[in-house]
Motif scaffolding. Structure first.
Motif, PDB file in Angstrom:
ATOM      1  N   GLY B  36      21.427  41.319  10.602  1.00 20.26           N
ATOM      2  CA  GLY B  36      20.653  40.282  11.290  1.00 20.26           C
ATOM      3  C   GLY B  36      19.881  40.858  12.463  1.00 20.26           C
ATOM      4  O   GLY B  36      18.686  40.587  12.641  1.00 20.26           O
ATOM      5  N   ALA B  37      20.563  41.703  13.253  1.00 23.37           N
ATOM      6  CA  ALA B  37      19.918  42.298  14.423  1.00 23.37           C
ATOM      7  C   ALA B  37      18.733  43.155  13.998  1.00 23.37           C
ATOM      8  O   ALA B  37      17.679  43.146  14.640  1.00 23.37           O
ATOM      9  N   LEU B  38      18.914  43.859  12.880  1.00 24.18           N
ATOM     10  CA  LEU B  38      17.831  44.716  12.404  1.00 24.18           C
ATOM     11  C   LEU B  38      16.633  43.868  11.969  1.00 24.18           C
ATOM     12  O   LEU B  38      15.478  44.215  12.243  1.00 24.18           O
ATOM     13  N   VAL B  39      16.924  42.728  11.300  1.00 26.28           N
ATOM     14  CA  VAL B  39      15.842  41.832  10.871  1.00 26.28           C
ATOM     15  C   VAL B  39      15.093  41.310  12.101  1.00 26.28           C
ATOM     16  O   VAL B  39      13.861  41.357  12.164  1.00 26.28           O
ATOM     17  N   VAL B  40      15.864  40.828  13.094  1.00 30.83           N
ATOM     18  CA  VAL B  40      15.242  40.309  14.315  1.00 30.83           C
ATOM     19  C   VAL B  40      14.377  41.384  14.967  1.00 30.83           C
ATOM     20  O   VAL B  40      13.222  41.154  15.335  1.00 30.83           O
ATOM     21  N   PHE B  41      14.943  42.584  15.056  1.00 32.91           N
ATOM     22  CA  PHE B  41      14.211  43.662  15.709  1.00 32.91           C
ATOM     23  C   PHE B  41      12.940  43.998  14.924  1.00 32.91           C
ATOM     24  O   PHE B  41      11.881  44.232  15.509  1.00 32.91           O
TER      25      PHE B  41
END
Ligand SMILES: Nc1ncnc2c1ncn2[C@@H]1O[C@H](COP(=O)(O)OP(=O)(O)OP(=O)(O)O)[C@@H](O)[C@H]1O
Ligand code: SF4
Ligand SMILES: [Mg+2]
Lengths: 354, 307
Positions: B36-41
């Motif tokens: 999720g964090a990677l998608v947001v980033f």
């Protein structure tokens, strides 16, 4: 295990064969120097000094073509250090190592590289001795390609041949080290070493990390390769039992010094040095190899601060006054059998401690 | 020999070729939070890259700003009734949404640029220290100690006070204060790795030192470097924001997130929260997502932490 290891086949070797390696008065010291704060403290009178470990202390050793020499001793006695120097990846502090009568340190460029390749090492830990980021084909083929032993066109076939010779299926050459078992990894290490066509192998505890059943297979591979390629070995082990079945000659080290050197049968039948004798009494037949050294009495002294005189005197059952002050010389007690013990100077001794 | 040939044969085991990279990728995506964090980033990065195409306004073009639209609430229409300020405007009538998009651009360029440059400098020095040892090692590591013993923000402030404002100067200051982290990390890893037997094997195979360092040692020192790099990008972004907030960073005409926050700071108590609040959220989300990715990278890349 001992049952399945093949006995060494008699070769044209021994006193008449060419001297491949001569280790002449070689020492290696490791200094742990004081840091800045330590130096100041020492100036102010603190009992601090640069600490020096004599990992290897004036060792002489000759290895002839075709021989398998076993190098045995407890942990920290300097076996690996001696092995590295013989293989040419660590310079000695003192003394010389002659390869076919020539000192390799004087060589440069292409000649130096060719000389390096003649001696290769097989390591203890089959995982950490393989670069985890390279495929098996790259691990085995990098050096031969770099040194022109094979070409880009012939690369694949060359690697296949090395893998087959070490008992590996070439179909696995695109894999990475972590995808193999311990025994297979050790075979990769062997294939890598043989790929540069060496004459001499230093095997540093090369089977110690393997299961006993796999140990026998790898030892057999070493012996088969010895016959096929007329290899010479320095076989390092802390376990006399492993060395017994492979070696023509055994060299025993204790705290950096060679204490006894003799043909394998002689060592097992008529060991002269009290340290070798205690090692032998500690070698169980076949099983429970792990305990091999637990029964040599006493602690191994710190190599930073070895006992004076004969290093072995604090643990030696026969120690007498002279042992505590004078270093015994390594002297011949029978043809081809040398030992470093003051007992041999006693009258009516007959080579056996009283 | 024949008695043991069967035992000599290799045993087929792994079903398919599993490269270290593939293994790493599949392990990384096992964590939902990190994914999720990677998608947001990634979304943040895309927004920053395409800001000129998707933002309602060019917040750095003073001709487009209308001072009469200053400090409008989120959702207000502009004076000419041609657009909506979804996140309100600041005191100069700058659309906050556009300001944040452009601000992210600056933050990411400064963060990534300084992190990459600092990594190159630090990693080379760390590798040199580990491989050369002796005096070289001592000198480099004393410099590292010196650098790390100063509070980062203090060194950065001093450097900027000396160099003056500007994006390049901020990047330079960040490189100077951050290289030491990379140097220390790489030296530590390289000291461990160079004692491994595959390095000795490579020496024994008479491969040149340069090749051993770059083909064998360096690739095996990469995992901790990547982890530190990720975390340091987040740190650099936060540091840039701090410097800009303190008025020593980017020029006022091209505000980064930190400067946007600083601009709205005086209006916080008068209820005009959005001027500082939304850039703050953007900064927070960016830094947290990078840190979450970095933390998980550390878990995946560090074999010792694996069960
Ligand atoms: N690179 C080094 N730097 C400092 N000291 C070292 C280094 N290599 C070895 N030593 C020291 O030299 C001594 C001999 O080490 P060496 O590794 O040769 O022993 P060994 O007989 O191979 O032991 P083991 O059976 O544990 O492998 C030890 O006291 C060790 O601490
Ligand atoms: S010299 Fe003395 S202490 Fe050393 S092994 Fe011989 S008897 Fe024992
Ligand atoms: Mg060793």
């Amino acid at each position: 295990m001992s049952a399945t290891v093949e006995a060494p086949v008699a070769f044209a070797r021994g006193a008449d064969a060419e001297k491949l390696i001569e280790v002449v008065g070689v020492s290696r010291r490791f200094a742990k120097r004081l840091d800045f704060a330590g130096k100041i403290a020492a100036k102010l009178g603190a009992p601090l000094r640069d600490e020096v470990v004599h990992a290897v202390d004036k060792v002489d050793l000759t290895i002839r073509r075709g021989e398998v020499v076993g190098l045995v001793g407890e942990s920290g006695c300097g076996k690996s250090t001696l092995g590295r120097m013989v293989a040419g990846i660590m310079p000695p502090s003192d003394g010389a190592i002659l390869w076919k009568g020539q000192d390799r340190t004087g060589l440069h460029g292409k000649e130096a590289r060719a000389a390096m390749l003649q001696a290769q090492m097989i390591f203890q830990d089959p995982m950490s001795s393989l670069n985890p980021r390279l495929k098996v084909a790259e691990i085995i083929g990098e050096a031969p390609l770099f040194h022109g032993l094979t070409t880009r066109a012939g690369f694949s076939a060359y690697v296949d041949e090395q893998m087959r010779r070490a008992g590996l299926d070439p179909a696995f050459k695109a894999r990475y080290p972590h995808q193999f078992s311990g025994g297979q990894r050790q075979r990769i290490g062997i294939a890598r070493a043989l790929a540069v066509q060496p004459e001499f192998l230093v095997c540093d505890e090369s089977v110690a990390a393997l299961d006993v059943s796999i140990q026998a297979q790898v030892l057999n591979l070493f012996m088969r390769l010895r016959q096929e390629l007329n290899l010479t070995y320095l076989f390092i082990s802390h376990d006399l039992g492993v060395v017994e079945h492979l070696s023509d000659r055994v060299v025993i080290m204790y705290l950096g010094r060679v204490v006894e050197e003799a043909p394998t049968e002689t060592v097992f039948a008529r060991a002269n040095h009290p340290y070798t004798q205690s090692l032998l009494s500690a070698v169980p037949k076949i099983e429970a190899r792990k305990k091999a050294f637990a029964t040599v009495k006493g602690e191994i002294p710190s190599p930073l601060n070895p006992p004076a005189g004969c290093h072995f005197h604090p643990r030696c059952p026969h120690a007498f006054d002279r042992c505590r002050v004078e270093i015994p010389a390594l002297q011949e007690v029978a043809p081809g059998h040398r030992s470093r013990c003051h007992l041999n100077d006693l009258p009516n001794h007959g080579g056996q401690p009283v | 020999m024949s008695a043991t040939t069967a035992g000599d044969a290799p045993v087929a085991k792994a079903p398919r070729v599993e490269t270290p990279f593939r293994r790493f990728v599949s392990e990384f995506f096992e964590s939902k939070i990190a994914t999720g964090a990677l998608v947001v980033f990634s979304v943040i990065v895309l927004v920053a890259i395409f800001a000129p195409l998707i933002s309602p306004q060019n917040p750095y073009d003073l001709a487009q700003l209308d001072i009469m639209d200053g400090r409008l609430e989120p959702g207000s229409r502009n004076g000419a009734d041609t657009m909506t300020y979804w996140l309100g405007t600041d005191d100069q009538g700058r659309d906050m949404l556009s300001g944040i998009m452009y601000g992210l651009r600056i933050s990411l360029i400064v963060g990534a640029g300084s992190a990459i440059a600092a990594a190159l400098v630090g990693a080379s020095l760390g590798m040199l220290a580990a491989y050369a040892g002796g005096r070289t090692d001592t000198v480099i590591m004393r410099l590292v100690d010196l650098q790390l013993s100063f509070p980062t923000i203090l060194s950065a402030l001093m450097i900027l006070a000396f160099l003056g404002k500007g994006i390049m100067n901020v990047v330079l200051a960040l490189i100077v204060v951050e290289w030491a982290y990379y140097a220390r990390t790489v030296r530590g890893t390289a000291l461990v790795e160079r004692r491994r037997e595959y390095i000795e094997a490579a020496q024994c195979l008479a491969l040149p030192t340069r090749r051993i360092i770059f083909r064998h040692l360096l690739p095996n020192c990469m995992p901790p470097l990547i982890v530190v790099g990720t975390i340091q990008i987040a740190r650099a972004i936060a540091l840039e924001a701090t410097l800009s907030f303190l008025g020593l960073g980017v020029p006022i005409t091209e505000p980064s997130l930190g400067l946007l926050i600083a601009n709205g700071y005086e209006y916080m108590l008068s209820g005009k929260y959005w001027i500082s609040f939304y850039p703050g959220i953007a900064l927070l989300v960016t830094i947290v997502s990078i840190n979450l990715v970095g933390d998980h990278l550390r878990d995946v890349l560090n074999p010792r932490l694996k069960k």
